[in-house]
Motif scaffolding. Structure first.
Motif, PDB file in Angstrom:
ATOM      1  N   ARG A  38      42.934  63.462  12.628  1.00  0.00           N
ATOM      2  CA  ARG A  38      44.029  63.864  13.680  1.00  0.00           C
ATOM      3  C   ARG A  38      45.367  63.989  12.208  1.00  0.00           C
ATOM      4  O   ARG A  38      46.396  64.762  12.632  1.00  0.00           O
ATOM      5  CB  ARG A  38      43.843  63.174  14.810  1.00  0.00           C
ATOM      6  CG  ARG A  38      44.604  64.017  15.986  1.00  0.00           C
ATOM      7  CD  ARG A  38      46.159  62.778  15.811  1.00  0.00           C
ATOM      8  NE  ARG A  38      46.841  63.644  17.341  1.00  0.00           N
ATOM      9  CZ  ARG A  38      48.019  63.524  17.429  1.00  0.00           C
ATOM     10  NH1 ARG A  38      48.849  63.530  16.132  1.00  0.00           N
ATOM     11  NH2 ARG A  38      48.504  64.227  18.572  1.00  0.00           N
ATOM     12  N   ALA A  39      45.664  63.034  12.376  1.00  0.00           N
ATOM     13  CA  ALA A  39      46.746  62.615  11.075  1.00  0.00           C
ATOM     14  C   ALA A  39      47.319  63.382  10.562  1.00  0.00           C
ATOM     15  O   ALA A  39      48.202  64.631  10.085  1.00  0.00           O
ATOM     16  CB  ALA A  39      46.210  60.879  10.561  1.00  0.00           C
ATOM     17  N   LEU A  40      46.224  64.286   9.457  1.00  0.00           N
ATOM     18  CA  LEU A  40      45.753  64.994   8.641  1.00  0.00           C
ATOM     19  C   LEU A  40      46.476  66.245   9.302  1.00  0.00           C
ATOM     20  O   LEU A  40      47.765  66.829   8.779  1.00  0.00           O
ATOM     21  CB  LEU A  40      44.999  65.472   7.570  1.00  0.00           C
ATOM     22  CG  LEU A  40      45.063  66.486   6.715  1.00  0.00           C
ATOM     23  CD1 LEU A  40      45.773  66.168   5.667  1.00  0.00           C
ATOM     24  CD2 LEU A  40      43.462  66.665   6.243  1.00  0.00           C
ATOM     25  N   ALA A  41      45.876  66.539  10.584  1.00  0.00           N
ATOM     26  CA  ALA A  41      46.435  68.110  11.022  1.00  0.00           C
ATOM     27  C   ALA A  41      47.912  68.039  11.748  1.00  0.00           C
ATOM     28  O   ALA A  41      48.302  68.523  12.174  1.00  0.00           O
ATOM     29  CB  ALA A  41      44.912  68.190  12.523  1.00  0.00           C
ATOM     30  N   ALA A  42      47.871  66.362  12.028  1.00  0.00           N
ATOM     31  CA  ALA A  42      49.948  66.538  12.468  1.00  0.00           C
ATOM     32  C   ALA A  42      50.486  66.604  11.399  1.00  0.00           C
ATOM     33  O   ALA A  42      51.380  66.801  11.543  1.00  0.00           O
ATOM     34  CB  ALA A  42      49.643  65.243  13.086  1.00  0.00           C
ATOM     35  N   ALA A  43      50.257  66.237  10.451  1.00  0.00           N
ATOM     36  CA  ALA A  43      50.798  66.214   8.889  1.00  0.00           C
ATOM     37  C   ALA A  43      51.260  67.818   8.767  1.00  0.00           C
ATOM     38  O   ALA A  43      52.098  68.336   8.289  1.00  0.00           O
ATOM     39  CB  ALA A  43      50.410  65.612   8.054  1.00  0.00           C
ATOM     40  N   ASP A  44      49.874  68.677   8.603  1.00  0.00           N
ATOM     41  CA  ASP A  44      50.004  69.991   8.087  1.00  0.00           C
ATOM     42  C   ASP A  44      50.710  70.694   9.642  1.00  0.00           C
ATOM     43  O   ASP A  44      51.193  72.227   9.171  1.00  0.00           O
ATOM     44  CB  ASP A  44      48.817  70.682   8.383  1.00  0.00           C
ATOM     45  CG  ASP A  44      48.160  70.305   6.853  1.00  0.00           C
ATOM     46  OD1 ASP A  44      48.634  69.476   6.221  1.00  0.00           O
ATOM     47  OD2 ASP A  44      46.890  70.208   7.006  1.00  0.00           O
ATOM     48  N   TRP A  45      50.885  69.873  10.916  1.00  0.00           N
ATOM     49  CA  TRP A  45      50.870  71.333  12.010  1.00  0.00           C
ATOM     50  C   TRP A  45      52.762  70.967  11.720  1.00  0.00           C
ATOM     51  O   TRP A  45      53.229  71.783  11.625  1.00  0.00           O
ATOM     52  CB  TRP A  45      51.102  71.073  13.638  1.00  0.00           C
ATOM     53  CG  TRP A  45      51.188  71.350  14.569  1.00  0.00           C
ATOM     54  CD1 TRP A  45      52.561  72.480  14.185  1.00  0.00           C
ATOM     55  CD2 TRP A  45      49.907  72.635  15.228  1.00  0.00           C
ATOM     56  NE1 TRP A  45      52.037  72.657  15.907  1.00  0.00           N
ATOM     57  CE2 TRP A  45      51.542  72.869  16.425  1.00  0.00           C
ATOM     58  CE3 TRP A  45      48.728  72.919  15.507  1.00  0.00           C
ATOM     59  CZ2 TRP A  45      50.324  74.437  17.478  1.00  0.00           C
ATOM     60  CZ3 TRP A  45      47.721  73.499  16.063  1.00  0.00           C
ATOM     61  CH2 TRP A  45      49.282  74.090  17.307  1.00  0.00           C
ATOM     62  N   HIS A  46      53.001  70.086  11.548  1.00  0.00           N
ATOM     63  CA  HIS A  46      55.126  69.006  11.964  1.00  0.00           C
ATOM     64  C   HIS A  46      55.713  69.951  10.553  1.00  0.00           C
ATOM     65  O   HIS A  46      56.336  70.344  10.147  1.00  0.00           O
ATOM     66  CB  HIS A  46      54.954  68.092  11.889  1.00  0.00           C
ATOM     67  CG  HIS A  46      55.051  68.224  13.248  1.00  0.00           C
ATOM     68  ND1 HIS A  46      55.673  67.985  14.554  1.00  0.00           N
ATOM     69  CD2 HIS A  46      53.445  66.789  13.646  1.00  0.00           C
ATOM     70  CE1 HIS A  46      54.630  67.779  16.221  1.00  0.00           C
ATOM     71  NE2 HIS A  46      54.042  66.708  15.467  1.00  0.00           N
ATOM     72  N   GLY A  47      54.775  70.020   9.334  1.00  0.00           N
ATOM     73  CA  GLY A  47      55.291  70.369   7.806  1.00  0.00           C
ATOM     74  C   GLY A  47      55.157  71.997   8.223  1.00  0.00           C
ATOM     75  O   GLY A  47      56.205  72.257   7.658  1.00  0.00           O
ATOM     76  N   SER A  48      54.703  72.606   8.579  1.00  0.00           N
ATOM     77  CA  SER A  48      54.882  73.729   9.010  1.00  0.00           C
ATOM     78  C   SER A  48      55.436  74.441  10.219  1.00  0.00           C
ATOM     79  O   SER A  48      56.080  75.523  10.380  1.00  0.00           O
ATOM     80  CB  SER A  48      52.856  74.656   9.369  1.00  0.00           C
ATOM     81  OG  SER A  48      52.517  74.853   8.525  1.00  0.00           O
ATOM     82  N   ALA A  49      55.167  73.511  11.399  1.00  0.00           N
ATOM     83  CA  ALA A  49      56.841  74.103  12.637  1.00  0.00           C
ATOM     84  C   ALA A  49      58.402  74.129  12.163  1.00  0.00           C
ATOM     85  O   ALA A  49      58.594  74.646  12.718  1.00  0.00           O
ATOM     86  CB  ALA A  49      56.091  73.027  13.593  1.00  0.00           C
ATOM     87  N   GLN A  50      58.082  72.510  11.290  1.00  0.00           N
ATOM     88  CA  GLN A  50      59.551  72.584  11.237  1.00  0.00           C
ATOM     89  C   GLN A  50      60.281  72.546  12.482  1.00  0.00           C
ATOM     90  O   GLN A  50      61.987  73.352  12.487  1.00  0.00           O
ATOM     91  CB  GLN A  50      60.424  73.559   9.607  1.00  0.00           C
ATOM     92  CG  GLN A  50      59.276  73.063   8.447  1.00  0.00           C
ATOM     93  CD  GLN A  50      60.198  72.462   8.205  1.00  0.00           C
ATOM     94  OE1 GLN A  50      60.879  71.802   7.856  1.00  0.00           O
ATOM     95  NE2 GLN A  50      58.518  71.523   7.526  1.00  0.00           N
ATOM     96  N   PHE A  51      60.222  71.686  13.185  1.00  0.00           N
ATOM     97  CA  PHE A  51      61.628  71.391  14.863  1.00  0.00           C
ATOM     98  C   PHE A  51      62.596  71.616  14.243  1.00  0.00           C
ATOM     99  O   PHE A  51      62.595  70.205  13.847  1.00  0.00           O
ATOM    100  CB  PHE A  51      60.271  70.858  16.197  1.00  0.00           C
ATOM    101  CG  PHE A  51      59.051  71.057  16.474  1.00  0.00           C
ATOM    102  CD1 PHE A  51      59.069  72.442  16.811  1.00  0.00           C
ATOM    103  CD2 PHE A  51      57.991  70.598  15.866  1.00  0.00           C
ATOM    104  CE1 PHE A  51      57.981  73.346  17.374  1.00  0.00           C
ATOM    105  CE2 PHE A  51      56.700  70.962  17.038  1.00  0.00           C
ATOM    106  CZ  PHE A  51      56.580  72.322  17.154  1.00  0.00           C
TER     107      PHE A  51
END
Length: 547
Positions: free
Chosen positions: A68-81
């Motif tokens: 979950r931690a790796l997926a969250a890092a990928d998600w937020h690195g992509s989303a760039q909220f």
């Protein structure tokens, strides 16, 4: 007095999930859709059926270590909220990550879904570890593709319909939301003439009457805007992606027009992140179209060489399957709307797939024998070979000179130079003379083959493109393909729609693409694939449990 407890607008995946969850709570549900019963399931029917899930048995069996931690890092690195209004989209993303790494797979498996054992690696990024992209494969292909994703929810809905808890009203087009004392109390609209148009085909909008229904809550699940090119261009983020293309092909039926989102906005709902969108760069014209301007996306492996309209090879991270939006911006920077793949027969046989349930009859059938016969037999899978033979964007020749002549015949206003193309391919081929290479794409190919799944079914053995033994040579003209909205109706985590000032809009909920797949845009600026169907399921579940 209400006609029903809950009205769901849209009988696609998000609407079906919402309806199923609501009926499970004992609520009476009326599902309205402008299309006929033959289009039940909406866009999801046409999908490849990929779901973004985290740390699954399928991943572990393929040697993939995810968390979950790796997926969250990928998600937020992509989303760039980076916007004030991203608070709810960010919260929705976190909740989806909890779901995808938690109970999602067990819940769906309990409903009868199963997944192909080789997990796909989509949107690999390729720029930096903290930026866009999936660090590991997470694309779980559902047996039965899109119809396989829909099947359990269609079954539950039909059971609820038989029990009298759910009713479908097809050819009912909502044109207004009823607002009384600041609350949504129902819907109004037009009854359309019955149509025998095939699923996805234009069905006509002849009106034969009107309707008005009251309800305690309304859930809008009407989809995105990809079939409405004028609306796509109106919201196009020119400052971020460049001038919108003059020519696009269409990845969704024409009823995906954004009309219901505009209706909700007119009633007082907030729309956020309308400039965030997701369009593919590997589109080809469907030689056997179903809807107007019908385009199909090529799902490439990492080996085709990618050239812009002027004949310049695209640089990293603009490699096949790595970074969709970076590639879109790079292509449009040339002032042209098209680009080119150049590859060999050996590459197309191993690496080309086409998006969509109808383009993957083997996976859609859910039968191992069909998959093995299609994927491991002679030549590329039959749908790919059909495009190679009949597609208007495919050029197949024995020599590079003949290939470039065929390319220039397709795009006479943007000819490319044979000598320049040859020099770039020869330079790439020279990197295969030893195990070392400075060419980023060769490195990426070797990296892909380090993953057992890619080596088995997705990535060709590296070879020289200009070696005639690997031919014939193939060029594919690629178009911009409209597809997904990443913004939409602003909701909280329950799916409750908000007003422009941030207050709740009583009685109004939203789910699926019309809500940016959750919260008003839970992807941020970039998507990681498998998160579109996943977002429809999760946001539909949230709305159905809370409306």
């Amino acid at each position: 007095m209400s006609d029903t407890d809950i009205i769901v607008i849209g009988a696609g995946l998000a609407g079906l999930v919402a309806a199923c969850e609501a009926t499970a709570r004992g609520r009476s549900v009326l599902v309205l859709d402008a299309e006929g019963p033959q289009s039940l399931g909406g866009q999801a029917f046409w999908s490849l059926g990929g779901l973004f899930m985290v740390d699954t048995p399928e991943q572990r069996r393929m040697g993939i270590r995810d968390s979950r931690a790796l997926a969250a890092a990928d998600w937020h690195g992509s989303a760039q909220f980076d916007r004030v209004e991203d608070e709810n989209p960010r919260a929705f993303a976190e909740a989806y990550l909890d779901f995808a790494a938690g109970g999602m797979r067990a819940w769906l498996a309990g409903l009868g879904m199963r997944w192909f054992p080789v997990v796909g690696w989509a949107e690999r990024g390729g720029a930096s570890a903290h930026g866009h992209g999936n660090s590991v494969p997470r694309f779980h292909l559902t047996w039965g593709t899109g119809p396989g994703v829909l099947a359990p929810f269609l079954r539950i809905a039909k059971e609820a319909e038989a029990a009298g808890r759910l009713h479908f009203a097809f050819r009912h087009r909502v044109t207004a939301l009823r607002v009384e004392a600041g609350r949504i109390t129902g819907v109004e609209g037009e009854r359309l003439a019955d149509s025998d148009a095939a699923r996805g085909a234009s069905s006509g909008r002849d009106m034969v009457g009107d309707f008005s229904f009251r309800a305690e809550s309304v859930i809008v699940a009407s989809g995105g805007i990809g079939g409405n090119h004028a609306l796509v261009r109106r919201h196009w983020p020119a400052a971020r992606l460049g001038t919108p293309p003059l020519s696009m092909i269409t990845g969704v039926p024409d009823y995906v027009d954004g009309q219901m989102q505009q209706t909700a906005e007119s009633a007082g709902a907030a729309v956020i992140n309308a400039d965030r969108m997701w369009h593919y760069t590997e589109g080809v014209q469907n030689w056997n179209p179903i809807w107007p301007g019908h385009g199909i996306r090529i799902l490439p492996g990492p080996s085709p060489m990618w050239f812009d309209a002027t004949g310049e090879r695209l640089e990293p991270p603009c490699l096949p399957g790595f970074d969709t939006l970076a590639t879109l911006k790079r292509i449009l920077a040339t002032g042209h709307d098209h680009s080119w793949f150049i590859l060999t027969q050996k590459i197309i046989e191993k690496e080309f797939a086409l998006s969509g349930s109808e383009q993957n009859p083997d996976f859609t059938s859910g039968r191992w024998a069909a998959v093995l016969r299609s994927r491991l037999g002679k030549g590329a899978p039959p749908p790919v070979e059909a495009f190679k033979a009949h597609g208007a964007d495919f050029v197949v020749r024995d020599t590079l000179q003949e290939l470039v002549a065929g390319m220039n015949a397709l795009t006479p206003d943007a000819p490319v130079n044979t000598a320049h193309i040859r020099a770039q391919i020869a330079a790439r081929d020279s990197q295969l003379t030893n195990p070392f290479a400075k060419d980023a794409q060769i490195t990426a190919i070797r990296g892909a083959r380090a993953y057992r799944g890619d080596r088995l079914i997705r990535t060709a053995r590296p070879h020289r493109i200009l070696d005639a033994a690997n031919g014939p040579l193939i060029a594919v003209r690629l178009h911009i393909l409209t597809r997904k909205s990443l913004g939409g109706l602003h909701t909280d985590l329950t799916g409750q729609v908000l007003r422009p000032g941030g207050s709740t809009f009583p009685g109004l909920f939203a789910a699926g693409e019309v809500a940016g797949f959750g919260g008003g845009g839970y992807h941020g600026y970039n998507a990681l694939e498998g998160t579109f169907l996943g977002g429809c399921i999760f946001s539909g579940r949230q709305a159905g449990q809370h409306a």
